[in-house]
Scaffold this active site. Structure first.
Site, PDB file in Angstrom:
ATOM      1  N   ARG A  65       0.824  -1.215   0.000  1.00  0.00           N
ATOM      2  CA  ARG A  65       0.000   0.000   0.000  1.00  0.00           C
ATOM      3  C   ARG A  65       0.853   1.257   0.000  1.00  0.00           C
ATOM      4  NH1 ARG A  65      -5.476   0.589   1.196  1.00  0.00           N
ATOM      5  NH2 ARG A  65      -5.648  -1.590   1.815  1.00  0.00           N
ATOM      6  N   MET A  90     -12.211   4.590  -3.855  1.00  0.00           N
ATOM      7  CA  MET A  90     -12.528   3.390  -3.086  1.00  0.00           C
ATOM      8  C   MET A  90     -11.326   2.698  -2.450  1.00  0.00           C
ATOM      9  SD  MET A  90     -15.654   3.693  -3.409  1.00  0.00           S
ATOM     10  CE  MET A  90     -16.547   2.262  -2.898  1.00  0.00           C
ATOM     11  N   ARG A  91     -10.222   3.428  -2.284  1.00  0.00           N
ATOM     12  CA  ARG A  91      -9.067   2.833  -1.609  1.00  0.00           C
ATOM     13  C   ARG A  91      -8.905   3.474  -0.233  1.00  0.00           C
ATOM     14  NH1 ARG A  91      -8.167  -1.640  -3.271  1.00  0.00           N
ATOM     15  NH2 ARG A  91      -6.042  -1.662  -2.517  1.00  0.00           N
ATOM     16  N   HIS A 109     -19.258  10.542   1.710  1.00  0.00           N
ATOM     17  CA  HIS A 109     -19.594   9.172   2.093  1.00  0.00           C
ATOM     18  C   HIS A 109     -21.114   9.032   2.028  1.00  0.00           C
ATOM     19  CE1 HIS A 109     -19.159   5.346   4.176  1.00  0.00           C
ATOM     20  NE2 HIS A 109     -20.173   5.706   4.950  1.00  0.00           N
ATOM     21  N   ASP A 145     -13.597   7.349   7.525  1.00  0.00           N
ATOM     22  CA  ASP A 145     -14.961   7.920   7.557  1.00  0.00           C
ATOM     23  C   ASP A 145     -15.309   8.526   8.914  1.00  0.00           C
ATOM     24  OD1 ASP A 145     -16.126   5.078   5.608  1.00  0.00           O
ATOM     25  OD2 ASP A 145     -15.248   6.991   4.987  1.00  0.00           O
TER      26      ASP A 145
HETATM   27  C1  GRF Z   1     -21.187   7.521  -4.611  1.00  0.00           C
HETATM   28  O1  GRF Z   1     -22.286   6.911  -3.951  1.00  0.00           O
HETATM   29  C2  GRF Z   1     -20.244   8.064  -3.571  1.00  0.00           C
HETATM   30  O2  GRF Z   1     -20.900   8.455  -2.378  1.00  0.00           O
HETATM   31  C3  GRF Z   1     -19.393   6.887  -3.269  1.00  0.00           C
HETATM   32  O3  GRF Z   1     -19.128   6.340  -4.559  1.00  0.00           O
HETATM   33  C4  GRF Z   1     -20.359   6.448  -5.328  1.00  0.00           C
HETATM   34  C5  GRF Z   1     -20.064   6.781  -6.754  1.00  0.00           C
HETATM   35  O4  GRF Z   1     -19.475   8.048  -6.800  1.00  0.00           O
HETATM   36  N1  GRF Z   1     -18.226   7.257  -2.546  1.00  0.00           N
HETATM   37  P1  GRF Z   1     -19.060   8.744  -8.212  1.00  0.00           P
HETATM   38  O5  GRF Z   1     -20.256   8.659  -9.134  1.00  0.00           O
HETATM   39  O6  GRF Z   1     -17.899   7.951  -8.759  1.00  0.00           O
HETATM   40  O7  GRF Z   1     -18.729  10.150  -7.843  1.00  0.00           O
END
Ligand code: GRF
Length: 195
Positions: A65, A90-91, A109, A145
């Site tokens: 990481r 998402m990481r 979030h 978060d």
């Molecule tokens: C969204 O629900 C956001 O809250 C979450 O990822 C989802 C997609 O986000 N973190 P985006 O369309 O890539 O901005």
């Protein structure tokens, strides 16, 4: 002019609203959009708006990481951002990485924190039979978060809701909330927004 970099992992719909708000109202400059996934659809959207992009595939680093984050940091710091926005990123980032942007890093979030940190937030709200759900923009700290909340938007949960229908209703509010919070944050105003 405040320089804003944005990290995404997928479609980048939140990133898009942030860039469009900055470009139309001029309260800050979107200087870079980056992703951990070279195939993230949001990268092409950023390019279409004239924002430089980069992608570093986290899978090339396996379990290392910190090696991934070192590469990410190199690209980010080259753009000299004043503020870093996570938008559908998402990481999980280590405290070492977060420290580089201490007090100037935001995330959105899809839950009413402190409820439902982590993943599958909408299904968890349905399982708990919550009557309302929503989204939160917060400052990023080393704890996942959990940073100071800058804004929240609430939506009703309907009997007929699935995780998908609820996610779609929340996403509409994310697109309203995040640009409002960023505008205030750039103006050094951390007073909370509630929609
Ligand atoms: C969204 O629900 C956001 O809250 C979450 O990822 C989802 C997609 O986000 N973190 P985006 O369309 O890539 O901005």
């Amino acid at each position: 002019m405040t320089r804003v970099a944005i990290l995404i992992s997928g479609g980048g719909s939140n990133m898009l609203r942030l860039v469009e708000a900055m470009q139309s109202d001029g309260f800050a400059e979107p200087v870079l959009v980056g992703s951990n996934d070279p195939s993230a659809g949001g990268l092409a959207k950023a390019t279409a708006l004239g924002v430089p992009t980069f992608a570093i595939d986290h899978r090339d680093f396996g379990k290392d990481r910190s090696a991934f984050e070192a590469e990410l940091l190199k690209s980010l710091l080259a753009a000299q951002p004043d503020v870093l926005c996570l938008a559908g990123f998402m990481r999980v980032l280590t405290s070492d990485f977060v420290r580089h942007f201490d007090g100037r890093m935001l995330n959105i979030h899809p839950s009413l924190l402190p409820k439902y940190p982590g993943l599958h937030t909408h299904q968890r709200a349905l399982d708990a039979k919550d009557k309302e759900a929503g989204c939160t923009v917060h400052q990023v700290t080393a704890e996942l978060d959990a940073g100071p909340i800058l804004g929240q938007a609430r939506v009703p949960v309907l009997e007929s809701d699935t995780a998908e229908s609820l996610a779609a209703r929340v996403l509409v509010q994310e697109h309203r909330l995040y640009p409002m919070v960023l505008r205030r944050f750039v103006a050094q105003d951390t007073s909370r927004i509630d929609l």
